[in-house]
Design a protein around this motif. Structure first.
Motif, short mmCIF file in Angstrom:
data_model
loop_
_atom_site.label_atom_id
_atom_site.label_comp_id
_atom_site.label_asym_id
_atom_site.label_seq_id
_atom_site.Cartn_x
_atom_site.Cartn_y
_atom_site.Cartn_z
N VAL A 157 0.86 -1.08 0.03
CA VAL A 157 -0.14 -0.10 -0.02
C VAL A 157 0.91 1.37 -0.08
O VAL A 157 0.67 2.20 -0.80
CB VAL A 157 -0.99 0.08 1.27
CG1 VAL A 157 -1.58 1.24 1.39
CG2 VAL A 157 -2.03 -1.03 1.06
N LYS A 158 1.69 1.25 0.91
CA LYS A 158 2.76 2.56 0.90
C LYS A 158 3.49 2.82 -0.26
O LYS A 158 3.95 3.96 -0.16
CB LYS A 158 3.39 2.56 2.35
CG LYS A 158 2.36 2.61 3.50
CD LYS A 158 3.17 2.86 4.99
CE LYS A 158 2.32 2.91 6.01
NZ LYS A 158 3.12 2.60 7.37
N LYS A 159 3.71 1.87 -1.13
CA LYS A 159 4.50 2.19 -2.38
C LYS A 159 3.72 2.75 -3.68
O LYS A 159 4.50 3.11 -4.40
CB LYS A 159 5.12 0.78 -2.65
CG LYS A 159 5.91 -0.11 -1.90
CD LYS A 159 6.61 -1.23 -2.33
CE LYS A 159 7.67 -1.97 -1.26
NZ LYS A 159 8.13 -3.06 -1.73
N PHE A 160 2.41 2.76 -3.53
CA PHE A 160 1.39 3.36 -4.51
C PHE A 160 0.53 4.30 -3.97
O PHE A 160 0.00 4.99 -4.90
CB PHE A 160 0.97 2.36 -5.48
CG PHE A 160 -0.32 1.41 -4.61
CD1 PHE A 160 -1.55 1.84 -4.99
CD2 PHE A 160 -0.02 0.24 -4.00
CE1 PHE A 160 -2.47 1.27 -4.41
CE2 PHE A 160 -1.07 -0.49 -3.46
CZ PHE A 160 -2.38 0.28 -3.78
N LEU A 161 0.12 4.39 -2.59
CA LEU A 161 -0.54 5.45 -2.31
C LEU A 161 0.02 6.28 -1.28
O LEU A 161 0.57 6.12 -0.29
CB LEU A 161 -1.98 4.68 -1.83
CG LEU A 161 -2.93 3.93 -2.47
CD1 LEU A 161 -4.14 3.32 -1.60
CD2 LEU A 161 -3.17 4.93 -3.73
N ARG A 162 -0.34 7.71 -1.32
CA ARG A 162 0.15 8.59 -0.61
C ARG A 162 -0.75 8.77 0.70
O ARG A 162 -2.00 8.35 0.44
CB ARG A 162 0.55 9.79 -1.33
CG ARG A 162 1.25 10.06 -2.31
CD ARG A 162 1.56 11.30 -3.08
NE ARG A 162 0.33 11.90 -3.42
CZ ARG A 162 -0.25 11.50 -4.56
NH1 ARG A 162 0.21 10.46 -5.35
NH2 ARG A 162 -1.74 11.89 -4.94
N PRO A 163 -0.36 9.56 1.79
CA PRO A 163 -1.36 9.69 2.77
C PRO A 163 -2.70 10.17 2.59
O PRO A 163 -3.77 9.96 3.13
CB PRO A 163 -0.57 10.51 3.69
CG PRO A 163 0.75 10.16 3.61
CD PRO A 163 0.93 9.84 2.13
N ASP A 164 -2.58 11.07 1.40
CA ASP A 164 -3.95 11.93 1.25
C ASP A 164 -4.82 10.93 0.35
O ASP A 164 -6.10 11.19 0.67
CB ASP A 164 -3.94 13.20 0.38
CG ASP A 164 -2.79 13.03 -0.98
OD1 ASP A 164 -1.84 12.44 -0.90
OD2 ASP A 164 -3.42 13.12 -1.94
N GLU A 165 -4.39 10.15 -0.17
CA GLU A 165 -5.16 9.11 -0.88
C GLU A 165 -5.49 7.85 0.16
O GLU A 165 -6.79 7.48 0.05
CB GLU A 165 -4.28 8.33 -2.08
CG GLU A 165 -3.99 9.34 -3.29
CD GLU A 165 -3.17 8.78 -4.16
OE1 GLU A 165 -3.09 9.38 -5.36
OE2 GLU A 165 -2.17 8.18 -3.85
N LEU A 166 -4.82 7.61 0.89
CA LEU A 166 -5.12 6.71 2.12
C LEU A 166 -6.27 7.05 2.91
O LEU A 166 -7.10 6.42 3.40
CB LEU A 166 -3.84 6.20 2.85
CG LEU A 166 -2.96 5.20 2.19
CD1 LEU A 166 -1.79 5.21 3.18
CD2 LEU A 166 -3.68 3.86 2.01
N ALA A 167 -6.42 8.47 3.09
CA ALA A 167 -7.32 9.06 3.76
C ALA A 167 -8.71 8.94 3.32
O ALA A 167 -9.64 9.10 4.32
CB ALA A 167 -7.06 10.59 3.95
#
Length: 218
Positions: free
Chosen positions: A128-138
């Protein structure tokens, strides 16, 4: 509109110039091979893939492409320096994908397209952290986390294929607009880096245990 033909598990007309289809690979390699016309270079490449899943996937996408174009003539399908497939003598943009038992193809007469198919699995959490930034994970909804993560992955993969250049990072250059989870939907995304700023329309849908995402420039 959804259309179904013998040998094709799913076929959808996206618009007047664009369609996609899925092929469930139930044939063996020889049965697929017999449906194609291949030149020496393609035959040589296939020998390197022999007896692998990639071999069946390569054959499956080419058989499906032939069905979608409705031709018995030789199809000269090449890959450019970035690995993006193209047709030398037929005026269509194309995109290929595959996952386990399925091959996927998207074609368009008027603009580049990209498609991705993935079998949904909990393993997506590992990357997950390799393709989504924190704003997208939000904007990921906890109740639908795995499905929504796959939508995001398929979207970024489809955009990457649509753009067709290697110097694009899923994490740093492809930006997804926030969206709520549904079994099928549409949202927008952007590629931004020092060289380009392009907008894309992304659509997705579930098909059995698979997620399919596809993209075209907005």
């Amino acid at each position: 509109m959804q259309l179904y033909f013998m040998g094709i598990a799913y076929r959808k007309k996206v618009d007047d110039d664009t369609e996609l289809a899925l092929w469930k690979i139930e044939e063996n390699a020889e049965e697929l091979y017999q449906q194609l016309q291949l030149d020496e270079e393609e035959q040589s490449y296939l020998q390197k893939l022999s007896n692998s899943k990639r071999y069946l996937h390569w054959l499956g996408t080419r058989v499906l492409l032939r069905k979608m174009l409705n031709t018995e003539e030789y199809i000269d399908c090449r890959a450019d320096e970035h690995g993006k497939p193209y047709l030398t003598s037929i005026p269509y943009h194309i995109s290929f994908s595959h996952s386990f038992d399925y091959a996927a193809v998207m074609i368009s007469k008027n603009k580049p397209v990209g498609i991705d198919i993935e079998r949904v699995d909990q393993k997506v959490e590992r990357i997950v952290k390799k393709f989504l930034r924190p704003d997208e994970l939000a904007f990921i909804q906890p109740k639908h986390r795995i499905m929504q993560l796959y939508i995001c992955w398929c979207a970024k993969e489809a955009i990457y294929k649509c753009y067709g250049r290697k110097e694009v990072s899923f994490l740093n250059h492809i930006y997804l607009d926030a969206f709520d989870y549904h079994k099928a939907g549409v949202f927008h995304a952007t590629i931004k880096n020092e060289m380009v700023n392009l907008n894309f329309e992304v659509a997705y849908f579930q098909f059995n245990e698979y997620m399919i995402g596809y993209a075209k420039e907005a």
